[in-house]
Design an enzyme around this catalytic site. Structure first.
Site, PDB file in Angstrom:
ATOM      1  N   SER A 121       0.835  -1.206   0.000  1.00  0.00           N
ATOM      2  CA  SER A 121       0.000   0.000   0.000  1.00  0.00           C
ATOM      3  C   SER A 121       0.863   1.246   0.000  1.00  0.00           C
ATOM      4  O   SER A 121       0.417   2.304  -0.427  1.00  0.00           O
ATOM      5  CB  SER A 121      -0.856   0.063   1.264  1.00  0.00           C
ATOM      6  OG  SER A 121      -1.650  -1.062   1.388  1.00  0.00           O
ATOM      7  N   HIS A 142      -2.466  -3.505  -6.438  1.00  0.00           N
ATOM      8  CA  HIS A 142      -2.978  -3.098  -5.129  1.00  0.00           C
ATOM      9  C   HIS A 142      -4.472  -3.366  -5.023  1.00  0.00           C
ATOM     10  O   HIS A 142      -5.274  -2.718  -5.684  1.00  0.00           O
ATOM     11  CB  HIS A 142      -2.668  -1.601  -4.923  1.00  0.00           C
ATOM     12  CG  HIS A 142      -2.970  -1.107  -3.550  1.00  0.00           C
ATOM     13  ND1 HIS A 142      -3.533   0.122  -3.306  1.00  0.00           N
ATOM     14  CD2 HIS A 142      -2.794  -1.690  -2.338  1.00  0.00           C
ATOM     15  CE1 HIS A 142      -3.678   0.266  -2.001  1.00  0.00           C
ATOM     16  NE2 HIS A 142      -3.245  -0.803  -1.409  1.00  0.00           N
ATOM     17  N   GLU A 154      -5.456  -1.325  -8.304  1.00  0.00           N
ATOM     18  CA  GLU A 154      -4.537  -0.317  -8.845  1.00  0.00           C
ATOM     19  C   GLU A 154      -3.312  -1.052  -9.392  1.00  0.00           C
ATOM     20  O   GLU A 154      -2.637  -1.773  -8.646  1.00  0.00           O
ATOM     21  CB  GLU A 154      -4.121   0.664  -7.746  1.00  0.00           C
ATOM     22  CG  GLU A 154      -5.256   1.584  -7.305  1.00  0.00           C
ATOM     23  CD  GLU A 154      -4.861   2.528  -6.172  1.00  0.00           C
ATOM     24  OE1 GLU A 154      -5.326   3.673  -6.175  1.00  0.00           O
ATOM     25  OE2 GLU A 154      -4.104   2.117  -5.264  1.00  0.00           O
ATOM     26  N   ASN A 192      -5.671   5.845  -1.793  1.00  0.00           N
ATOM     27  CA  ASN A 192      -5.243   6.231  -0.447  1.00  0.00           C
ATOM     28  C   ASN A 192      -4.825   7.699  -0.384  1.00  0.00           C
ATOM     29  O   ASN A 192      -5.021   8.361   0.631  1.00  0.00           O
ATOM     30  CB  ASN A 192      -4.097   5.337   0.035  1.00  0.00           C
ATOM     31  CG  ASN A 192      -4.612   3.984   0.503  1.00  0.00           C
ATOM     32  OD1 ASN A 192      -5.797   3.826   0.797  1.00  0.00           O
ATOM     33  ND2 ASN A 192      -3.740   2.999   0.552  1.00  0.00           N
TER      34      ASN A 192
HETATM   35  N1  LIG Z   1      -5.031  -4.861   5.250  1.00  0.00           N
HETATM   36  C1  LIG Z   1      -5.411  -4.044   4.296  1.00  0.00           C
HETATM   37  O1  LIG Z   1      -6.490  -3.419   4.350  1.00  0.00           O
HETATM   38  C2  LIG Z   1      -4.555  -3.864   3.079  1.00  0.00           C
HETATM   39  C3  LIG Z   1      -5.125  -3.306   1.917  1.00  0.00           C
HETATM   40  C4  LIG Z   1      -4.352  -3.210   0.752  1.00  0.00           C
HETATM   41  C5  LIG Z   1      -3.030  -3.636   0.778  1.00  0.00           C
HETATM   42  N2  LIG Z   1      -2.499  -4.149   1.932  1.00  0.00           N
HETATM   43  C6  LIG Z   1      -1.104  -4.609   1.869  1.00  0.00           C
HETATM   44  O2  LIG Z   1      -1.102  -6.026   1.744  1.00  0.00           O
HETATM   45  C7  LIG Z   1       0.060  -6.575   2.387  1.00  0.00           C
HETATM   46  C8  LIG Z   1      -0.396  -7.585   3.405  1.00  0.00           C
HETATM   47  O3  LIG Z   1      -1.200  -6.949   4.365  1.00  0.00           O
HETATM   48  P1  LIG Z   1      -2.217  -7.756   5.294  1.00  0.00           P
HETATM   49  O4  LIG Z   1      -3.070  -6.746   5.945  1.00  0.00           O
HETATM   50  O5  LIG Z   1      -2.819  -8.862   4.540  1.00  0.00           O
HETATM   51  O6  LIG Z   1      -1.173  -8.344   6.366  1.00  0.00           O
HETATM   52  P2  LIG Z   1      -1.400  -9.557   7.358  1.00  0.00           P
HETATM   53  O7  LIG Z   1      -0.454  -9.320   8.480  1.00  0.00           O
HETATM   54  O8  LIG Z   1      -2.837  -9.779   7.639  1.00  0.00           O
HETATM   55  O9  LIG Z   1      -0.891 -10.824   6.514  1.00  0.00           O
HETATM   56  C9  LIG Z   1       0.445 -11.021   6.159  1.00  0.00           C
HETATM   57  C10 LIG Z   1       0.679 -12.532   6.055  1.00  0.00           C
HETATM   58  O10 LIG Z   1       1.976 -12.756   5.543  1.00  0.00           O
HETATM   59  C11 LIG Z   1       2.525 -13.871   6.230  1.00  0.00           C
HETATM   60  N3  LIG Z   1       3.979 -13.809   6.129  1.00  0.00           N
HETATM   61  C12 LIG Z   1       4.854 -13.093   6.865  1.00  0.00           C
HETATM   62  N4  LIG Z   1       6.096 -13.281   6.422  1.00  0.00           N
HETATM   63  C13 LIG Z   1       6.009 -14.136   5.380  1.00  0.00           C
HETATM   64  C14 LIG Z   1       6.959 -14.724   4.517  1.00  0.00           C
HETATM   65  N5  LIG Z   1       8.251 -14.431   4.650  1.00  0.00           N
HETATM   66  N6  LIG Z   1       6.511 -15.579   3.556  1.00  0.00           N
HETATM   67  C15 LIG Z   1       5.200 -15.873   3.437  1.00  0.00           C
HETATM   68  N7  LIG Z   1       4.254 -15.335   4.244  1.00  0.00           N
HETATM   69  C16 LIG Z   1       4.657 -14.479   5.187  1.00  0.00           C
HETATM   70  C17 LIG Z   1       2.002 -13.743   7.642  1.00  0.00           C
HETATM   71  O11 LIG Z   1       2.041 -15.011   8.311  1.00  0.00           O
HETATM   72  C18 LIG Z   1       0.597 -13.229   7.409  1.00  0.00           C
HETATM   73  O12 LIG Z   1      -0.339 -14.283   7.316  1.00  0.00           O
HETATM   74  C19 LIG Z   1       0.825  -5.391   2.939  1.00  0.00           C
HETATM   75  O13 LIG Z   1       1.802  -5.003   2.016  1.00  0.00           O
HETATM   76  C20 LIG Z   1      -0.248  -4.320   3.079  1.00  0.00           C
HETATM   77  O14 LIG Z   1       0.267  -3.025   3.025  1.00  0.00           O
HETATM   78  C21 LIG Z   1      -3.228  -4.288   3.068  1.00  0.00           C
END
Ligand SMILES: NC(=O)c1ccc[n+]([C@@H]2O[C@H](COP(=O)([O-])OP(=O)(O)OC[C@H]3O[C@@H](n4cnc5c(N)ncnc54)[C@H](O)[C@@H]3O)[C@@H](O)[C@H]2O)c1
Length: 404
Positions: A121, A142, A154, A192
């Site tokens: 993000s 995204h 995106e 965002n």
């Molecule tokens: N949460 C949101 O609303 C949102 C929206 C858009 C984008 N994002 C982006 O998406 C990405 C993930 O966010 P999220 O909210 O899903 O995070 P999250 O913490 O819910 O999930 C991340 C997952 O990655 C796993 N993980 C950690 N290290 C790892 C590795 N080395 N190999 C494989 N898996 C691994 C973790 O166990 C976890 O399940 C981030 O870059 C975030 O900025 C989040």
């Protein structure tokens, strides 16, 4: 091109990754979901199962379709299982050290032709692409939360992304049922960068005692037909996430418009992050106390005829969108698509502008500036240009046209 795609990898099956894996499997791709260890993998698989079961119980998916999706989904704790993936989406935590580790591995493991996408993000897609030996095949893709529901994707390109990669990823996004917009790598991308400063504006009005949280939320729902007010939304998104986006925008642009509200920063420091901690702007008996009314100032603002509470939140966002368009970063269609499909707006910023007219938006912005309620001292040039007497106004200086 996309028809040849078969196997898609999703790395990280948390909030976003589980939804992304589901979206690809639903669209007919074979998906391998990879997690860091067995416990995380079980959790990730649980997220997908729960979401699919919900879709079946709501009648949005038949049992037969569900079986087909299950058959297309496999799970692994080994990134090596992505060796024959055609396309990989990374959704690991928002930390450059973790992304570096993942992209280093993916670049080594996957075939040279595999396209690698990050769901980041706020991190620089360019920096992530530069971690690999195939920057021309790295993009941002995204998604919005919840990924199976929100239609926006995106597609973020860098100076190194090849035109072919952009075409393929845009096509993939459409094939999984998303509405893509393709823009360059810039802090906050489109959605965002338009949404979070607007939330920050709401926090500022609240902390300055201009209105109560309920008044703020209701005013924008009424003014722009939004399903949810900005302070409720802040609690939902997470105050820490909002603060992180503001800080990214600030780091990128150094524009006072992007300085985070002191209250937002303090709420995060206090661990009041919104729904996820049970306390945010709202939150039962431990709700944040209303800021003390600043007496005469709040009264003056309320008495000012050119200042309507809802418009004070809508106008700066329209101005931000017009700057984004004016800069050539996004088109009018892009900004409207982003806000409609990524943020649930019934109308995009340029549609809101059309409804109001440039003069009305400028009048609000100028009055806000006079009361130091915004750092936007001069409305966006593109907005000024829309005034019927823009040429005449320009010869007298921008400010005159606003009051004309
Ligand atoms: N949460 C949101 O609303 C949102 C929206 C858009 C984008 N994002 C982006 O998406 C990405 C993930 O966010 P999220 O909210 O899903 O995070 P999250 O913490 O819910 O999930 C991340 C997952 O990655 C796993 N993980 C950690 N290290 C790892 C590795 N080395 N190999 C494989 N898996 C691994 C973790 O166990 C976890 O399940 C981030 O870059 C975030 O900025 C989040």
């Amino acid at each position: 091109m996309v028809q040849e795609f078969d196997k898609v990898g999703v790395v990280g099956l948390g909030t976003m990754g589980a939804g992304i894996a589901e979206v690809f499997a639903r669209a007919g791709f074979n998906v391998v979901g990879v997690e860091i260890d067995q416990a995380a993998l079980d959790r990730g698989r649980g997220h997908v199962d729960k979401s699919l079961s919900r879709a079946v119980s709501k009648g949005k998916l038949t049992e037969e379709e569900r079986s087909g999706i299950d058959a297309r989904l496999t799970f692994s704790t080994s990134r090596e299982d992505l060796a024959d993936a055609d396309f990989v989406v990374e959704a690991v935590p928002e930390r450059m050290d973790i992304k570096r580790d993942v992209f280093g591995d993916l670049d080594r493991i996957c075939a040279p032709g595999t396209i690698l996408a990050t769901n980041t993000s706020s991190l620089s897609v360019t920096e992530i692409a530069a971690l690999t030996d195939r920057p021309e095949k790295v993009v941002g893709l995204h998604f919005f939360n919840p990924a199976p529901v929100m239609k926006l994707a995106e597609v973020i390109t860098t100076v190194a992304t090849s035109a072919e990669t952009v075409d393929i990823v845009t096509e993939v996004a459409k094939r999984i049922g998303k509405t893509p917009i393709t823009v360059g790598d810039r802090g906050g991308f489109v959605a965002n960068a338009l949404l979070v400063p607007y939330i920050n504006d709401a926090v500022r009005l609240y902390e300055r005692g201009i209105a109560t949280r309920e008044e703020i939320d209701e005013s924008v729902k009424k003014a722009a037909g939004l399903p949810m007010g900005p302070l409720t939304l802040a609690d939902l998104v997470g105050l820490d996430v909002c603060l992180a986006v503001m800080d990214v925008l600030w780091a990128e642009f150094h524009d006072p418009r992007y300085s985070a509200s002191p209250l937002l920063r303090r709420m995060v420091a206090a661990g009041r992050l919104g729904r996820k901690t049970g306390q945010g702007f709202y939150g039962g008996k431990d709700e944040a106390p209303e800021p003390r009314r600043t007496g005469r100032f709040a009264e003056m603002v309320r008495e000012e005829e050119t200042l309507d509470l809802g418009e004070m939140l809508v106008a700066p966002q329209i101005d931000d969108a017009m700057r984004m368009i004016g800069d050539g970063y996004a088109s009018a269609r892009d900004v409207d698509t982003a806000m409609r499909f990524g943020c649930g707006y019934p109308k995009g910023p340029t549609e809101l502008l059309e409804e109001r007219g440039a003069e009305s938006v400028i009048t609000t912005l100028v009055a806000m500036s006079e009361y130091s309620l915004t750092t936007i001292a001069v409305p966006a040039p593109l907005l000024m240009d829309l005034l019927p007497d823009a040429d005449e106004g320009a010869s007298h200086g921008g400010g005159c046209a606003c009051h004309g």
